[in-house]
Enzyme design. Sequence first.
Site, PDB file in Angstrom:
ATOM      1  CG  ASP A  22      46.467 -24.824  62.898  1.00 42.23           C
ATOM      2  OD1 ASP A  22      47.662 -25.129  62.741  1.00 42.23           O
ATOM      3  OD2 ASP A  22      45.914 -23.909  62.281  1.00 42.23           O
ATOM      4  CD  GLN A  23      40.313 -28.387  64.868  1.00 38.44           C
ATOM      5  OE1 GLN A  23      39.903 -29.534  64.831  1.00 38.44           O
ATOM      6  NE2 GLN A  23      39.691 -27.390  64.262  1.00 38.44           N
TER       7      GLN A  23
END
EC number: 3.4.21.-
Length: 32
Positions: A22-23
Amino acid sequence: DTANDPKYGSQYAPQKVNADVDQGVXXXHPEL
Protein backbone atom coordinates in the site's frame (compact mmCIF):
# COMPACT_ATOMS: atom_id res chain seq x y z
CA ASP A 1 11.57 -4.35 0.11
CA THR A 2 11.74 -6.34 3.35
CA ALA A 3 9.26 -8.98 2.09
CA ASN A 4 11.87 -10.24 -0.36
CA ASP A 5 14.80 -9.81 2.05
CA PRO A 6 15.87 -13.07 3.74
CA LYS A 7 16.65 -11.11 6.93
CA TYR A 8 13.03 -10.01 7.29
CA GLY A 9 10.64 -11.79 4.93
CA SER A 10 9.38 -14.67 7.05
CA GLN A 11 9.17 -12.53 10.22
CA TYR A 12 6.41 -10.35 8.82
CA ALA A 13 2.77 -11.32 8.78
CA PRO A 14 0.86 -10.91 5.47
CA GLN A 15 -0.70 -7.74 6.92
CA LYS A 16 2.76 -6.17 7.11
CA VAL A 17 3.50 -7.19 3.54
CA ASN A 18 0.18 -5.73 2.40
CA ALA A 19 0.97 -2.49 4.25
CA ASP A 20 4.29 -2.30 2.39
CA VAL A 21 2.46 -2.75 -0.92
CA ASP A 22 0.00 0.00 0.00
CA GLN A 23 2.92 2.33 0.72
CA GLY A 24 4.48 1.54 -2.65
CA VAL A 25 7.63 0.13 -1.05
CA UNK A 26 8.04 -2.52 -3.70
CA UNK A 27 6.30 -5.15 -5.67
CA UNK A 28 6.34 -8.90 -6.32
CA HIS A 29 5.67 -10.42 -2.94
CA PRO A 30 5.79 -14.25 -2.99
CA GLU A 31 4.06 -14.35 0.41
CA LEU A 32 0.81 -12.84 -0.89
